[in-house]
Structure formats: C-alpha cells, structure tokens
Design an enzyme around this catalytic site. Structure first.
Site, mmCIF file in Angstrom:
data_model
loop_
_atom_site.group_PDB
_atom_site.id
_atom_site.type_symbol
_atom_site.label_atom_id
_atom_site.label_comp_id
_atom_site.label_asym_id
_atom_site.label_seq_id
_atom_site.Cartn_x
_atom_site.Cartn_y
_atom_site.Cartn_z
ATOM 1 N N ALA A 65 0.863 -1.178 0.000
ATOM 2 C CA ALA A 65 0.000 0.000 0.000
ATOM 3 C C ALA A 65 0.900 1.229 0.000
ATOM 4 O O ALA A 65 2.034 1.181 0.497
ATOM 5 C CB ALA A 65 -0.883 -0.016 1.244
ATOM 6 N N GLY A 109 0.666 -5.017 0.812
ATOM 7 C CA GLY A 109 -0.503 -5.097 -0.060
ATOM 8 C C GLY A 109 -0.185 -5.692 -1.424
ATOM 9 O O GLY A 109 -1.069 -6.246 -2.075
ATOM 10 N N GLU A 112 -0.400 -9.298 -0.881
ATOM 11 C CA GLU A 112 -1.819 -9.608 -0.649
ATOM 12 C C GLU A 112 -2.611 -9.584 -1.954
ATOM 13 O O GLU A 112 -3.471 -10.438 -2.189
ATOM 14 C CB GLU A 112 -2.397 -8.615 0.367
ATOM 15 C CG GLU A 112 -1.809 -8.840 1.761
ATOM 16 C CD GLU A 112 -2.130 -7.717 2.732
ATOM 17 O OE1 GLU A 112 -1.880 -6.543 2.385
ATOM 18 O OE2 GLU A 112 -2.623 -8.005 3.830
ATOM 19 N N GLU A 132 4.506 -5.102 7.178
ATOM 20 C CA GLU A 132 3.737 -4.025 7.804
ATOM 21 C C GLU A 132 4.108 -3.811 9.262
ATOM 22 O O GLU A 132 3.968 -2.703 9.789
ATOM 23 C CB GLU A 132 2.235 -4.316 7.702
ATOM 24 C CG GLU A 132 1.666 -4.244 6.290
ATOM 25 C CD GLU A 132 1.686 -5.548 5.525
ATOM 26 O OE1 GLU A 132 2.476 -6.446 5.887
ATOM 27 O OE2 GLU A 132 0.922 -5.675 4.559
HETATM 28 N N1 CAA Z 1 4.645 3.312 -0.476
HETATM 29 C C1 CAA Z 1 5.056 4.480 -1.011
HETATM 30 N N2 CAA Z 1 6.236 4.639 -1.635
HETATM 31 C C2 CAA Z 1 7.035 3.556 -1.727
HETATM 32 C C3 CAA Z 1 6.666 2.312 -1.206
HETATM 33 C C4 CAA Z 1 5.404 2.199 -0.567
HETATM 34 N N3 CAA Z 1 4.944 1.028 -0.076
HETATM 35 N N4 CAA Z 1 7.671 1.431 -1.447
HETATM 36 C C5 CAA Z 1 8.627 2.115 -2.101
HETATM 37 N N5 CAA Z 1 8.243 3.397 -2.275
HETATM 38 C C6 CAA Z 1 8.991 4.469 -2.930
HETATM 39 C C7 CAA Z 1 10.141 4.943 -2.063
HETATM 40 O O1 CAA Z 1 9.694 5.850 -1.094
HETATM 41 C C8 CAA Z 1 11.048 5.569 -3.096
HETATM 42 O O2 CAA Z 1 10.534 6.819 -3.440
HETATM 43 P P1 CAA Z 1 11.528 8.115 -3.465
HETATM 44 O O3 CAA Z 1 12.474 7.805 -4.597
HETATM 45 O O4 CAA Z 1 10.611 9.236 -3.731
HETATM 46 O O5 CAA Z 1 12.220 8.134 -2.157
HETATM 47 C C9 CAA Z 1 10.835 4.640 -4.314
HETATM 48 O O6 CAA Z 1 9.604 3.964 -4.115
HETATM 49 C C10 CAA Z 1 11.938 3.599 -4.464
HETATM 50 O O7 CAA Z 1 12.014 2.888 -3.238
HETATM 51 P P2 CAA Z 1 13.386 2.715 -2.408
HETATM 52 O O8 CAA Z 1 14.298 3.870 -2.678
HETATM 53 O O9 CAA Z 1 13.015 2.462 -0.992
HETATM 54 O O10 CAA Z 1 13.968 1.423 -3.120
HETATM 55 P P3 CAA Z 1 14.928 0.323 -2.478
HETATM 56 O O11 CAA Z 1 15.338 -0.549 -3.616
HETATM 57 O O12 CAA Z 1 15.986 0.957 -1.653
HETATM 58 O O13 CAA Z 1 14.006 -0.533 -1.471
HETATM 59 C C11 CAA Z 1 12.007 -1.711 -0.828
HETATM 60 C C12 CAA Z 1 12.935 -1.283 -1.983
HETATM 61 C C13 CAA Z 1 12.728 -2.701 0.094
HETATM 62 C C14 CAA Z 1 10.795 -2.376 -1.470
HETATM 63 C C15 CAA Z 1 11.586 -0.477 -0.014
HETATM 64 O O14 CAA Z 1 11.099 0.522 -0.913
HETATM 65 C C16 CAA Z 1 10.514 -0.733 0.986
HETATM 66 O O15 CAA Z 1 10.794 -1.280 2.044
HETATM 67 N N6 CAA Z 1 9.237 -0.341 0.708
HETATM 68 C C17 CAA Z 1 8.153 -0.420 1.615
HETATM 69 C C18 CAA Z 1 7.647 -1.860 1.735
HETATM 70 C C19 CAA Z 1 6.508 -1.942 2.743
HETATM 71 O O16 CAA Z 1 6.667 -1.627 3.896
HETATM 72 N N7 CAA Z 1 5.327 -2.380 2.273
HETATM 73 C C20 CAA Z 1 4.160 -2.506 3.095
HETATM 74 C C21 CAA Z 1 3.298 -1.275 2.978
HETATM 75 S S1 CAA Z 1 1.955 -1.258 4.139
HETATM 76 C C22 CAA Z 1 0.724 -2.202 3.462
HETATM 77 O O17 CAA Z 1 0.881 -2.761 2.383
HETATM 78 C C23 CAA Z 1 -0.542 -2.311 4.250
HETATM 79 C C24 CAA Z 1 -1.492 -3.345 3.783
HETATM 80 O O18 CAA Z 1 -1.407 -4.503 4.136
HETATM 81 C C25 CAA Z 1 -2.609 -3.001 2.923
#
Ligand code: CAA
Length: 258
Positions: A65, A109, A112, A132
């Site tokens: 998400a 998500g 999911e 999460e």
């Molecule tokens: N939401 C919004 N933006 C996101 C994102 C997310 N889930 N995942 C990545 N991005 C964005 C980053 O913020 C970054 O944007 P900027 O360049 O503007 O900073 C861009 O995508 C590239 O990401 P990274 O620089 O972080 O890339 P990386 O290769 O270093 O890392 C990653 C990749 C490990 C996937 C890391 O981006 C990450 O940990 N993302 C979040 C994963 C996460 O926590 N997902 C769960 C979300 S909560 C959810 O999903 C709730 C639910 O159950 C419904």
C-alpha cells in the site's frame, strides 16, 4: 476512464494489466486501486475476455500500500472510507481466472494482491513479504489469513512477525507460487498459461475456479458435495459433448461456451 497508473493490453482473449507507478515501485494508492477495480469490471463484462494477467515491472510487482498516502490517515478516515474493503478486493470477485505474474518485490498489499489472484507465477527475482509490522501496523488486505493458508502457520508467523522476505525458490517450495521461471520468461509463461485457459470451455473454467476457491472456505465434505453437483451440471452444456467427442475423434475441440 483514462488510466494513469495501469497499462492495459489486449492479447486475443487475454487482458494483460501492468501496474505502472515506477516512481513508487508500484505502491498501491487509491487511484491505482480504483483503476484496477474499473478495469476488472470491464474485463468481467466483456464476454470476449476469457482470462486476465496482472503484473508489475521487473523490479516490483508492488511494494505494498502507498505508505505516503496512508501515513496521515486517522482511524476515522480509514473507517469512514472503508479503506481496503472499498476498492481492493474486486479481484477476489472475478469469475474469470486472474493470474498474478510476479517479478521483484511483492510486499505488504502487493503480496496480498498477488494472493487474491487465482495463482501466482513468479520470476526468479521475486521477493514476497508482509513487512507491515515494521510500520507499526499489520497486514490489512488479507495477509494474515491468506498467507497462513498458503504457507502454514510457522512460515506465516515468521514473515508477519519478523517482516522477513521470502525469495522465489522458498515461495515455490512452500506453495505460495505455482511455478518459478527466469525473469525474461515471466510474461510469456503467464500469457501462455492464460491463452491455454482462454481457449477452454468458459463454463468449466469458471466452475473449476469457483470450486478450488471453495476449498479454502468450505469444509471438505461440503466442498466435495458442491464439486459433484457442479460436475453434473457441466453435462448440461454443449461444450461437454464437444470436448469428449473431440477426444474420441482425435481432433481439437471447438468450444463455444454453450
Ligand atoms: N509506499 C510508497 N512509496 C514507496 C513504497 C510504498 N509502499 N515502497 C517504495 N516506495 C517508494 C520509495 O519511497 C522511493 O521513493 P523516493 O524515490 O521518492 O524516495 C521509491 O519507491 C523507491 O524505493 P526505495 O528507494 O526504498 O527502493 P529500495 O530498492 O531501496 O528498497 C524496498 C525497496 C525494500 C521495497 C523499499 O522501498 C521498501 O521497504 N518499501 C516499503 C515496503 C513496505 O513496507 N510495504 C508494506 C506497505 S503497508 C501495506 O501494504 C498495508 C497493507 O497490508 C494493505
């Protein structure tokens, strides 16, 4: 609807939907989920579409998400808008098969959404996770329930509580995905599976899908009873006569959906 977060391609009787927010690793925001819901509504209403494939990019199916969109929401916001329920679960109501073709990250998500599809074909660089807990929340789109049914309690607990990611090989071993292919072959493999399904009798495909889905929800005896009734019902269609006659006559079947 003009699509801004999806690329939708039509290949014969198969619709290929590409999640397309590369700047955010395909993070699932409200707009993307609205567009996906509308696109799935269209594919369901279009009788010439027989199967759907959902994919992302080589780097990410979807990284979850959209955290930036979600961060400032209050309890009142998420409750009132019915966050997730409002526009995330359309894929679970599709009668036509939906295949997830996953490369790169399928997190939160994203994992999911992939699990809501009928089956997952993974590229060898795929990484699955429910991270999460790192954000001070929990999976909110079915992850605690679907992941546990797919991979069992121990692995699901491990992933949900430690936020550990699973690679494609582990996901294959524990049944989260149906097969793993080299990244370069992901789309062609998923499309080949979809084209195979699209050429079959649509009634038996929809009924088979419904029954395998029911195996997760109904007790075994009830599921088997339901299977028997629906198996019998397929003998009411011309496609059953055609499919069996074609086998006996050693020729390809010509299914009409009748
Ligand atoms: N939401 C919004 N933006 C996101 C994102 C997310 N889930 N995942 C990545 N991005 C964005 C980053 O913020 C970054 O944007 P900027 O360049 O503007 O900073 C861009 O995508 C590239 O990401 P990274 O620089 O972080 O890339 P990386 O290769 O270093 O890392 C990653 C990749 C490990 C996937 C890391 O981006 C990450 O940990 N993302 C979040 C994963 C996460 O926590 N997902 C769960 C979300 S909560 C959810 O999903 C709730 C639910 O159950 C419904």
């Amino acid at each position: 609807m003009t699509l801004q977060t999806l690329i939708v391609e039509r290949h014969g009787a198969v619709t290929l939907i590409r999640l397309n927010r590369p700047e955010a690793l395909n993070a699932l925001n409200g707009q993307l989920m609205d567009e996906l819901t509308a696109t799935l509504d269209e594919t369901e209403a279009d009788a010439s579409v027989r199967c759907v494939v959902i994919t992302g990019s080589d780097r990410a199916f979807a990284a979850g998400a959209d955290i930036k969109e979600m961060a400032s929401k209050s309890y009142a916001d998420v409750f009132t808008e019915d966050f997730i329920t409002a526009n995330w679960e359309r894929v679970t109501r599709c009668r036509k098969p939906v295949i997830a073709a996953v490369a790169g990250y399928a997190l939160g998500g994203g994992c999911e959404l992939a699990m809501m599809c009928d089956f997952i074909i993974a590229a060898d660089n795929a990484r699955f996770g429910q991270p999460e807990i790192n954000l001070g929340v929990i999976p909110g789109a079915g992850g605690t329930q679907r992941l546990t049914r797919f991979v069992g309690k121990s692995k699901a607990m491990d992933m949900v509580l430690t936020a550990r990611m699973m690679n494609a090989e582990e996901a294959n071993q524990c049944g989260l995905v149906s097969r793993v292919v080299p990244l370069a072959d992901l789309i062609s493999t998923a499309m080949e599976a979809a084209q195979k399904i699209a050429a079959l009798s649509p009634n038996s495909v929809m009924i088979a899908k419904e029954l395998v889905g029911a195996a997760y929800e109904a007790p075994l005896s009830q599921g088997v009873k339901m299977e028997r009734r629906l198996f019998h019902s397929l003998f009411a269609f011309d496609d059953q006569k055609e499919g069996m006659a074609a086998f006996v006559e050693k020729r390809p079947a010509k299914f009409t959906g009748k």
